[in-house]
Write a protein that holds these residues in place. Structure first.
Motif, PDB file in Angstrom:
ATOM      1  N   ALA A  39       1.051  -1.405   0.134  1.00  0.00           N
ATOM      2  CA  ALA A  39      -0.144  -0.102  -0.032  1.00  0.00           C
ATOM      3  C   ALA A  39       0.733   1.025   0.072  1.00  0.00           C
ATOM      4  CB  ALA A  39      -0.861   0.036   1.212  1.00  0.00           C
ATOM      5  N   ALA A  40       1.743   1.340   0.789  1.00  0.00           N
ATOM      6  CA  ALA A  40       2.975   2.377   0.725  1.00  0.00           C
ATOM      7  C   ALA A  40       3.632   2.669  -0.452  1.00  0.00           C
ATOM      8  CB  ALA A  40       4.051   2.147   1.926  1.00  0.00           C
ATOM      9  N   SER A  41       3.840   1.532  -1.162  1.00  0.00           N
ATOM     10  CA  SER A  41       4.476   1.764  -2.590  1.00  0.00           C
ATOM     11  C   SER A  41       3.734   2.435  -3.763  1.00  0.00           C
ATOM     12  CB  SER A  41       4.923   0.389  -3.079  1.00  0.00           C
ATOM     13  OG  SER A  41       3.728  -0.591  -3.448  1.00  0.00           O
ATOM     14  N   VAL A  42       2.088   2.142  -3.538  1.00  0.00           N
ATOM     15  CA  VAL A  42       1.252   2.851  -4.043  1.00  0.00           C
ATOM     16  C   VAL A  42       1.394   4.318  -4.236  1.00  0.00           C
ATOM     17  CG1 VAL A  42      -1.283   3.209  -4.894  1.00  0.00           C
ATOM     18  CG2 VAL A  42      -0.269   0.729  -4.322  1.00  0.00           C
ATOM     19  N   PHE A  43       1.466   4.818  -2.827  1.00  0.00           N
ATOM     20  CA  PHE A  43       1.133   6.300  -2.617  1.00  0.00           C
ATOM     21  C   PHE A  43       2.552   6.868  -2.833  1.00  0.00           C
ATOM     22  CE2 PHE A  43      -2.334   5.062   0.173  1.00  0.00           C
ATOM     23  CZ  PHE A  43      -3.216   5.792  -0.216  1.00  0.00           C
ATOM     24  N   ILE A  44       3.616   6.405  -2.640  1.00  0.00           N
ATOM     25  CA  ILE A  44       4.950   6.862  -3.090  1.00  0.00           C
ATOM     26  C   ILE A  44       5.069   6.772  -4.504  1.00  0.00           C
ATOM     27  CG2 ILE A  44       6.435   4.784  -3.239  1.00  0.00           C
ATOM     28  CD1 ILE A  44       7.145   8.306  -1.479  1.00  0.00           C
ATOM     29  N   PHE A  45       4.607   5.885  -5.277  1.00  0.00           N
ATOM     30  CA  PHE A  45       4.594   6.048  -6.701  1.00  0.00           C
ATOM     31  C   PHE A  45       3.585   7.200  -7.216  1.00  0.00           C
ATOM     32  CE2 PHE A  45       2.568   5.110 -11.027  1.00  0.00           C
ATOM     33  CZ  PHE A  45       3.789   4.966 -11.681  1.00  0.00           C
ATOM     34  N   ILE A  46       2.654   7.496  -6.586  1.00  0.00           N
ATOM     35  CA  ILE A  46       1.859   8.705  -7.151  1.00  0.00           C
ATOM     36  C   ILE A  46       2.470   9.901  -6.597  1.00  0.00           C
ATOM     37  CG2 ILE A  46      -0.333   9.901  -6.424  1.00  0.00           C
ATOM     38  CD1 ILE A  46      -1.677   7.224  -5.941  1.00  0.00           C
ATOM     39  N   ASN A  47       3.181   9.774  -5.378  1.00  0.00           N
ATOM     40  CA  ASN A  47       3.870  10.978  -5.162  1.00  0.00           C
ATOM     41  C   ASN A  47       5.121  11.444  -5.913  1.00  0.00           C
ATOM     42  OD1 ASN A  47       6.610  12.254  -3.360  1.00  0.00           O
ATOM     43  ND2 ASN A  47       4.454  12.884  -2.438  1.00  0.00           N
ATOM     44  N   TRP A  48       5.812  10.282  -6.566  1.00  0.00           N
ATOM     45  CA  TRP A  48       7.162  10.647  -7.192  1.00  0.00           C
ATOM     46  C   TRP A  48       6.456  11.055  -8.612  1.00  0.00           C
ATOM     47  CZ3 TRP A  48      10.363   5.822  -6.656  1.00  0.00           C
ATOM     48  CH2 TRP A  48      11.301   5.690  -5.242  1.00  0.00           C
ATOM     49  N   GLN A  49       5.601  10.151  -9.226  1.00  0.00           N
ATOM     50  CA  GLN A  49       5.130  10.569 -10.643  1.00  0.00           C
ATOM     51  C   GLN A  49       4.470  12.325 -10.579  1.00  0.00           C
ATOM     52  OE1 GLN A  49       5.187   8.108 -13.172  1.00  0.00           O
ATOM     53  NE2 GLN A  49       5.520  10.051 -14.075  1.00  0.00           N
ATOM     54  N   THR A  50       3.772  12.631  -9.556  1.00  0.00           N
ATOM     55  CA  THR A  50       3.324  13.811  -9.480  1.00  0.00           C
ATOM     56  C   THR A  50       4.337  14.950  -9.200  1.00  0.00           C
ATOM     57  OG1 THR A  50       1.342  12.934  -8.611  1.00  0.00           O
ATOM     58  CG2 THR A  50       1.628  15.332  -8.341  1.00  0.00           C
ATOM     59  N   TYR A  51       5.338  14.579  -8.339  1.00  0.00           N
ATOM     60  CA  TYR A  51       6.489  15.457  -8.462  1.00  0.00           C
ATOM     61  C   TYR A  51       7.101  15.665  -9.686  1.00  0.00           C
ATOM     62  CZ  TYR A  51      10.539  17.644  -6.053  1.00  0.00           C
ATOM     63  OH  TYR A  51      11.452  18.515  -5.728  1.00  0.00           O
ATOM     64  N   VAL A  52       7.449  14.698 -10.301  1.00  0.00           N
ATOM     65  CA  VAL A  52       8.303  14.925 -11.340  1.00  0.00           C
ATOM     66  C   VAL A  52       7.500  15.419 -12.515  1.00  0.00           C
ATOM     67  CG1 VAL A  52       9.669  13.394 -13.186  1.00  0.00           C
ATOM     68  CG2 VAL A  52       9.782  12.673 -10.993  1.00  0.00           C
ATOM     69  N   PHE A  53       6.284  15.277 -12.692  1.00  0.00           N
ATOM     70  CA  PHE A  53       5.404  15.856 -13.691  1.00  0.00           C
ATOM     71  C   PHE A  53       5.465  17.299 -13.260  1.00  0.00           C
ATOM     72  CE2 PHE A  53       1.288  17.876 -14.639  1.00  0.00           C
ATOM     73  CZ  PHE A  53       1.313  17.607 -16.033  1.00  0.00           C
ATOM     74  N   GLY A  54       4.983  17.718 -12.111  1.00  0.00           N
ATOM     75  CA  GLY A  54       5.218  19.036 -11.656  1.00  0.00           C
ATOM     76  C   GLY A  54       6.564  19.980 -12.114  1.00  0.00           C
ATOM     77  N   THR A  55       7.564  19.229 -11.670  1.00  0.00           N
ATOM     78  CA  THR A  55       8.947  19.725 -12.030  1.00  0.00           C
ATOM     79  C   THR A  55       9.260  19.951 -13.543  1.00  0.00           C
ATOM     80  OG1 THR A  55       9.897  18.778  -9.891  1.00  0.00           O
ATOM     81  CG2 THR A  55      11.509  19.636 -11.579  1.00  0.00           C
ATOM     82  N   LEU A  56       8.750  18.934 -14.286  1.00  0.00           N
ATOM     83  CA  LEU A  56       8.999  18.942 -15.767  1.00  0.00           C
ATOM     84  C   LEU A  56       8.001  19.751 -16.481  1.00  0.00           C
ATOM     85  CD1 LEU A  56      10.476  15.388 -16.648  1.00  0.00           C
ATOM     86  CD2 LEU A  56      11.825  17.524 -15.882  1.00  0.00           C
ATOM     87  N   SER A  57       7.095  20.130 -15.729  1.00  0.00           N
ATOM     88  CA  SER A  57       5.961  21.125 -16.633  1.00  0.00           C
ATOM     89  C   SER A  57       6.015  22.350 -16.183  1.00  0.00           C
ATOM     90  CB  SER A  57       4.656  20.353 -16.379  1.00  0.00           C
ATOM     91  OG  SER A  57       4.225  20.190 -15.065  1.00  0.00           O
ATOM     92  N   GLY A  58       6.901  22.921 -15.275  1.00  0.00           N
ATOM     93  CA  GLY A  58       7.028  24.298 -14.909  1.00  0.00           C
ATOM     94  C   GLY A  58       6.358  24.444 -13.395  1.00  0.00           C
ATOM     95  N   HIS A  59       6.139  23.836 -12.775  1.00  0.00           N
ATOM     96  CA  HIS A  59       5.179  23.900 -11.534  1.00  0.00           C
ATOM     97  C   HIS A  59       5.948  23.407 -10.218  1.00  0.00           C
ATOM     98  CE1 HIS A  59       1.843  23.464 -14.565  1.00  0.00           C
ATOM     99  NE2 HIS A  59       1.493  24.483 -13.828  1.00  0.00           N
ATOM    100  N   VAL A  60       7.199  23.807 -10.157  1.00  0.00           N
ATOM    101  CA  VAL A  60       8.064  23.646  -8.907  1.00  0.00           C
ATOM    102  C   VAL A  60       7.722  24.242  -7.985  1.00  0.00           C
ATOM    103  CG1 VAL A  60      10.526  23.774  -8.010  1.00  0.00           C
ATOM    104  CG2 VAL A  60      10.235  23.311 -10.523  1.00  0.00           C
ATOM    105  N   LEU A  73      -0.510   9.870   3.392  1.00  0.00           N
ATOM    106  CA  LEU A  73      -0.882   9.093   3.492  1.00  0.00           C
ATOM    107  C   LEU A  73       0.334   7.731   3.609  1.00  0.00           C
ATOM    108  CD1 LEU A  73      -4.347   9.032   1.337  1.00  0.00           C
ATOM    109  CD2 LEU A  73      -4.120   8.928   3.703  1.00  0.00           C
ATOM    110  N   TYR A  74       1.120   8.287   2.750  1.00  0.00           N
ATOM    111  CA  TYR A  74       2.344   7.182   2.851  1.00  0.00           C
ATOM    112  C   TYR A  74       2.977   7.131   4.460  1.00  0.00           C
ATOM    113  CZ  TYR A  74       7.059   5.731   1.788  1.00  0.00           C
ATOM    114  OH  TYR A  74       8.327   5.239   1.820  1.00  0.00           O
ATOM    115  N   GLY A  75       3.320   8.283   4.909  1.00  0.00           N
ATOM    116  CA  GLY A  75       3.873   8.326   5.985  1.00  0.00           C
ATOM    117  C   GLY A  75       2.869   7.852   6.941  1.00  0.00           C
TER     118      GLY A  75
END
Length: 316
Positions: A90-111, A175-177
């Protein structure tokens, strides 16, 4: 922010070492704060491919460390405990969502949006306590939650839309924490990241196949650094996590709570100063309200911690 596993059982020699603990904490949060710069260096690689390689090479780096420290038995022990395996999945699901959203935000100009997510994460953690654990909040905590709610409304009006990147990051990491705390001190940071990466490896494989079929894999395409940097992403993922685990064994919770804002502050500076993301007045007002809420929350945390220590001393 990144994957934060539960710290292993404290070593008596490591406990009560605030100076070394601060160095570890500053290193962990400093590296997390500069992650946008690292990810932007991987352009034109897209967020789906980047996260997939990050999972793969995190697992490779963890395997190297586990082999060097002869610690594979810890991973095997985790995989033999059904309840722990379910929690880690379950934790891996939430950290994957977190990683994917963070990288998307960074690369799309939403740091800056990503920074906002980690600024409001402590407040969301408080809400998890109310909703999930049925905890009762102190008056200052309610004030902080209320101010943060107003801040989100102000930012939504200023953006013309809900700041979803920030909210997804705060929600997924909170939720991951919470889920990781369910395994307590039975899962150390390195073993935890290894197991999570194992669970996510099939997801990474599917992502790489889809990218290769629909466009082109960018690893190595622009130049040799696009081979080295994805490999380095495993190190960049694991090292701050291990620093964090070392810091959490040496520092009290209050200190860790204060130092954690180094990461979103650095991300905010990267977004505003280096990347020159727009900061209109309503955005400044929204961030200002978030920072006021955090000050209220941290002051309450310090006061409550001192009260607890005095009560324990009186009991002794």
């Amino acid at each position: 922010m990144e994957s934060v596993g539960a710290a292993s059982t404290p070593d008596p020699a490591e406990t009560f070492s605030p100076r070394g603990g601060l160095a570890y904490a500053a290193s962990a949060y400093g590296l997390w704060g500069l992650l946008p710069v690292f990810f932007l260096a991987l352009v034109p690689m897209g967020p789906v491919e980047l996260v997939a390689w990050r999972i793969v090479f995190s697992l490779v780096f963890c395997a190297v460390l586990l082999t060097a420290t002869r610690s594979w038995h810890r991973v095997v022990a985790i995989l033999r405990r059904g309840r722990t395996v379910a929690i880690m999945a379950a934790a891996s699901v939430f950290i994957f969502i977190n990683w994917q959203t963070y990288v998307f935000g960074t690369l799309s100009g939403h740091v800056v949006d990503a920074a906002l997510g980690y600024f409001i994460n402590p407040i969301f953690t408080v809400l998890i306590g109310v909703v999930v654990l049925r905890e009762r909040l102190r008056a200052p905590q309610w004030v902080a939650v209320g101010i943060a709610g107003v801040a989100v409304v102000v930012l939504a009006v200023g953006y013309g839309t809900v700041p979803w990147i920030a909210l997804v990051l705060a929600t997924s990491f909170g939720l991951y924490g919470y889920i990781k705390k369910r395994v307590g001190g039975t899962v150390d940071a390195l073993s935890g990241l290894t197991v999570e990466s194992l669970f996510l490896l099939p997801v990474a494989a599917v992502a790489l196949v889809v990218v290769s079929l629909t466009s082109e894999l960018m690893i190595g395409a622009p130049g040799p650094w696009h081979v080295g940097l994805p490999i380095l992403s495993g190190v960049v993922t694991a090292v701050p996590l291990l620093f964090f685990a070392s810091a959490s064994r040496r520092l009290p919770l209050v200190t860790m709570g204060l130092v954690q804002f180094v990461a979103p502050l650095l991300q905010f500076i990267v977004g505003v100063v280096l990347l020159r993301e727009a900061m209109p007045l309503e955005r400044w007002i929204g961030f200002g309200l978030v920072w006021v809420a955090l000050v209220v929350l941290m002051v309450d945390l310090v006061v409550a911690s001192r009260g607890t220590r005095r009560a324990r001393a009186a009991a002794v």
